[in-house]
Design a protein around this motif. Structure first.
Motif, PDB file in Angstrom:
ATOM      1  N   PHE A 212      13.997   6.144  10.357  1.00  0.00           N
ATOM      2  CA  PHE A 212      13.636   5.085  11.297  1.00  0.00           C
ATOM      3  C   PHE A 212      12.202   4.685  11.013  1.00  0.00           C
ATOM      4  CE2 PHE A 212      12.249   8.893  13.492  1.00  0.00           C
ATOM      5  CZ  PHE A 212      11.148   8.534  14.245  1.00  0.00           C
ATOM      6  N   MET A 213      11.841   3.442  11.380  1.00  0.00           N
ATOM      7  CA  MET A 213      10.547   2.885  11.014  1.00  0.00           C
ATOM      8  C   MET A 213       9.769   2.422  12.236  1.00  0.00           C
ATOM      9  SD  MET A 213       8.450   0.018  10.555  1.00  0.00           S
ATOM     10  CE  MET A 213       9.622  -1.219  11.090  1.00  0.00           C
ATOM     11  N   ILE A 214       8.471   2.690  12.223  1.00  0.00           N
ATOM     12  CA  ILE A 214       7.539   2.106  13.177  1.00  0.00           C
ATOM     13  C   ILE A 214       6.423   1.429  12.392  1.00  0.00           C
ATOM     14  CG2 ILE A 214       8.070   3.684  15.069  1.00  0.00           C
ATOM     15  CD1 ILE A 214       5.624   5.305  14.348  1.00  0.00           C
ATOM     16  N   GLN A 215       5.907   0.317  12.945  1.00  0.00           N
ATOM     17  CA  GLN A 215       4.956  -0.523  12.217  1.00  0.00           C
ATOM     18  C   GLN A 215       3.633  -0.601  12.956  1.00  0.00           C
ATOM     19  OE1 GLN A 215       6.500  -4.405  11.294  1.00  0.00           O
ATOM     20  NE2 GLN A 215       4.516  -5.235  10.703  1.00  0.00           N
ATOM     21  N   VAL A 222      -2.120   3.324   8.710  1.00  0.00           N
ATOM     22  CA  VAL A 222      -1.139   3.849   7.759  1.00  0.00           C
ATOM     23  C   VAL A 222      -1.782   4.914   6.886  1.00  0.00           C
ATOM     24  CG1 VAL A 222       0.382   3.267   5.821  1.00  0.00           C
ATOM     25  CG2 VAL A 222       0.166   1.698   7.747  1.00  0.00           C
ATOM     26  N   GLY A 223      -2.980   4.622   6.382  1.00  0.00           N
ATOM     27  CA  GLY A 223      -3.681   5.592   5.546  1.00  0.00           C
ATOM     28  C   GLY A 223      -4.028   6.873   6.286  1.00  0.00           C
ATOM     29  N   PHE A 224      -4.538   6.726   7.516  1.00  0.00           N
ATOM     30  CA  PHE A 224      -4.881   7.917   8.299  1.00  0.00           C
ATOM     31  C   PHE A 224      -3.636   8.756   8.591  1.00  0.00           C
ATOM     32  CE2 PHE A 224      -8.622   5.334   9.972  1.00  0.00           C
ATOM     33  CZ  PHE A 224      -9.538   5.958   9.144  1.00  0.00           C
ATOM     34  N   VAL A 260      10.448  -4.659  -1.467  1.00  0.00           N
ATOM     35  CA  VAL A 260      10.722  -5.963  -2.050  1.00  0.00           C
ATOM     36  C   VAL A 260      11.218  -6.972  -1.023  1.00  0.00           C
ATOM     37  CG1 VAL A 260      11.249  -5.074  -4.351  1.00  0.00           C
ATOM     38  CG2 VAL A 260      13.092  -5.268  -2.669  1.00  0.00           C
ATOM     39  N   ASN A 261      11.888  -6.501   0.039  1.00  0.00           N
ATOM     40  CA  ASN A 261      12.516  -7.490   0.929  1.00  0.00           C
ATOM     41  C   ASN A 261      11.639  -7.854   2.124  1.00  0.00           C
ATOM     42  OD1 ASN A 261      12.956  -4.976   2.116  1.00  0.00           O
ATOM     43  ND2 ASN A 261      15.094  -5.384   2.632  1.00  0.00           N
ATOM     44  N   ASP A 262      11.175  -6.878   2.902  1.00  0.00           N
ATOM     45  CA  ASP A 262      10.334  -7.225   4.060  1.00  0.00           C
ATOM     46  C   ASP A 262       8.842  -7.205   3.738  1.00  0.00           C
ATOM     47  OD1 ASP A 262       9.849  -4.495   3.927  1.00  0.00           O
ATOM     48  OD2 ASP A 262      10.455  -4.067   5.982  1.00  0.00           O
ATOM     49  N   HIS A 263       8.479  -6.779   2.505  1.00  0.00           N
ATOM     50  CA  HIS A 263       7.083  -6.729   2.050  1.00  0.00           C
ATOM     51  C   HIS A 263       6.246  -5.720   2.850  1.00  0.00           C
ATOM     52  CE1 HIS A 263       7.368 -11.039   0.146  1.00  0.00           C
ATOM     53  NE2 HIS A 263       8.335 -10.236  -0.227  1.00  0.00           N
ATOM     54  N   MET A 264       6.896  -4.801   3.529  1.00  0.00           N
ATOM     55  CA  MET A 264       6.188  -3.759   4.286  1.00  0.00           C
ATOM     56  C   MET A 264       5.441  -2.827   3.334  1.00  0.00           C
ATOM     57  SD  MET A 264       6.041  -2.344   7.510  1.00  0.00           S
ATOM     58  CE  MET A 264       7.607  -2.612   8.322  1.00  0.00           C
ATOM     59  N   VAL A 265       4.188  -2.527   3.658  1.00  0.00           N
ATOM     60  CA  VAL A 265       3.429  -1.480   2.980  1.00  0.00           C
ATOM     61  C   VAL A 265       3.598  -0.223   3.832  1.00  0.00           C
ATOM     62  CG1 VAL A 265       1.176  -0.713   2.174  1.00  0.00           C
ATOM     63  CG2 VAL A 265       1.784  -3.132   2.053  1.00  0.00           C
ATOM     64  N   ILE A 277      10.964   9.409   8.597  1.00  0.00           N
ATOM     65  CA  ILE A 277      10.320   8.310   9.306  1.00  0.00           C
ATOM     66  C   ILE A 277       9.568   7.476   8.282  1.00  0.00           C
ATOM     67  CG2 ILE A 277       8.264   9.716   9.834  1.00  0.00           C
ATOM     68  CD1 ILE A 277       7.987   8.068  12.421  1.00  0.00           C
ATOM     69  N   GLU A 278       9.618   6.169   8.452  1.00  0.00           N
ATOM     70  CA  GLU A 278       8.799   5.255   7.659  1.00  0.00           C
ATOM     71  C   GLU A 278       7.674   4.756   8.555  1.00  0.00           C
ATOM     72  OE1 GLU A 278       9.049   1.028   5.121  1.00  0.00           O
ATOM     73  OE2 GLU A 278      10.768   1.710   6.314  1.00  0.00           O
ATOM     74  N   PHE A 279       6.456   4.848   8.071  1.00  0.00           N
ATOM     75  CA  PHE A 279       5.278   4.394   8.814  1.00  0.00           C
ATOM     76  C   PHE A 279       4.677   3.254   8.013  1.00  0.00           C
ATOM     77  CE2 PHE A 279       2.187   5.956  12.070  1.00  0.00           C
ATOM     78  CZ  PHE A 279       1.206   4.993  11.890  1.00  0.00           C
ATOM     79  N   GLY A 280       4.684   2.028   8.596  1.00  0.00           N
ATOM     80  CA  GLY A 280       4.318   0.874   7.796  1.00  0.00           C
ATOM     81  C   GLY A 280       3.368  -0.096   8.457  1.00  0.00           C
ATOM     82  N   TRP A 281       3.061  -1.141   7.718  1.00  0.00           N
ATOM     83  CA  TRP A 281       2.154  -2.212   8.162  1.00  0.00           C
ATOM     84  C   TRP A 281       2.419  -3.452   7.305  1.00  0.00           C
ATOM     85  CZ3 TRP A 281      -1.309  -4.685   4.908  1.00  0.00           C
ATOM     86  CH2 TRP A 281      -2.190  -5.602   5.516  1.00  0.00           C
TER      87      TRP A 281
END
Length: 310
Positions: A212-215, A222-224, A260-265, A277-281
């Motif tokens: 699951f992902m939170i943004q 994200v780095g911290f 590639v699709n949502d361009h999430m880092v 877990i995916e942690f993105g921005w």
């Protein structure tokens, strides 16, 4: 009639204590005062809760809550599901109180996942969200709490339920290589401006969800978070926030990368229950007036190199 957002997720887990440490000290969510030894709930924003964990042997995602606007939209969704031949139940007063919503119906998807559709969730603007790790905030609001990647045994049944019955809209596909011998097609669906609220693939996985992902609203967060979940010495972060897995290893399962699709880092990390877990921005958004469905042959533009044990 329209599902507006993914409102909340509930996990049944074997060790609530490990999850409590993981979500608060590692991820940076705010635990609610209503949490007990048997369960815990966490805030990401003004909502009373977004993620719940409760004691259970499943050690997986137990239920999801999809939000609609009002009682009329809830009634319309009830009719839509019933017309599709899906058994729908009204939530009991006890369940409404537990979820802290005004109205709810629920049903089971074809694979036994409890799907709840609700309106009237409680907001707590008078008690601002404060992250225990100093995170500035998360992208929620009209985009909901995030997304999840659902592994199913029959993609046709999944599409009939989530696309045809619930009305989620296709964003795009990714052909995902799991091994030299196996490629599966991920179907990515949206219900608001977030590129995808859920992804579905017919894939052999040990859990219901891969992740699951939170943004976050800040790239630095994200780095911290990546440093906290890495667990190795780093003078740039407080030693009290450096926490590794129970065996002393890093929780990270990938490097930071861009999809590639949502361009999430983002990066991925292992939860105490084994899924990720995916942690993105920085994800781009979907505009239904101009969006066209596309297909991709890989998941990352760059990065997301696997750190998983072989």
């Amino acid at each position: 009639m329209k599902i507006k957002a993914l409102g909340y997720m509930g996990f049944a887990v074997k060790d609530v204590g490990l999850w409590r440490d993981f979500l608060a000290r590692k991820i940076g969510l705010m635990e609610t005062p209503s949490s007990t030894n048997e369960d815990a709930r966490y805030r990401m924003d003004s909502r009373g809760w977004r993620i719940g964990v409760t004691q259970g042997d499943l050690d997986d995602l137990a239920f999801v809550g999809f939000e609609v606007s009002n009682p009329q939209e809830l009634a319309a969704m009830r009719s839509r599901l019933q017309e599709a031949g899906i058994k729908v139940e009204d939530a009991s007063p006890e369940l409404l109180a537990d979820r802290d919503v005004l109205g709810m119906i629920r049903c089971m998807d074809p694979f036994g996942m409890q799907v709840e559709i609700f309106y009237g969730a409680a907001d707590q603007y008078e008690k601002p969200f404060v992250s225990p790790t100093g995170i500035k905030g998360f992208v929620t609001g009209s985009q909901g709490m995030g997304h999840y990647f659902y592994a199913v045994p029959d993609i046709s049944k999944a599409l009939r339920f989530y696309s045809d019955a619930l009305g989620l809209q296709l964003s795009d596909y990714i052909d995902i290589s799991l091994s030299p011998e196996l490629t599966v097609r991920g179907h990515f669906f949206h219900c608001n401006g977030r590129h995808h609220t859920m992804a579905i693939a017919e894939a052999p996985m040990p859990k219901r969800i891969h992740h699951f992902m939170i943004q976050a609203t800040s790239f630095d967060d994200v780095g911290f978070a990546c440093d906290r979940l890495d667990g190795r010495d780093n003078d740039a972060i407080d030693s009290n926030l450096r926490v590794a897995d129970a065996d002393g290893e890093s929780c990270l399962t990938t490097t930071i990368g861009r999809h590639v699709n949502d361009h999430m880092v983002s990066f991925y990390a292992k939860t105490p229950s084994g899924f990720e877990i995916e942690f993105g921005w920085g994800a781009r958004e979907v505009d239904d007036n101009s969006w066209s469905v596309t297909r991709h042959s890989r998941t990352a533009m760059w990065g997301h190199k696997s750190l998983r044990s072989k």
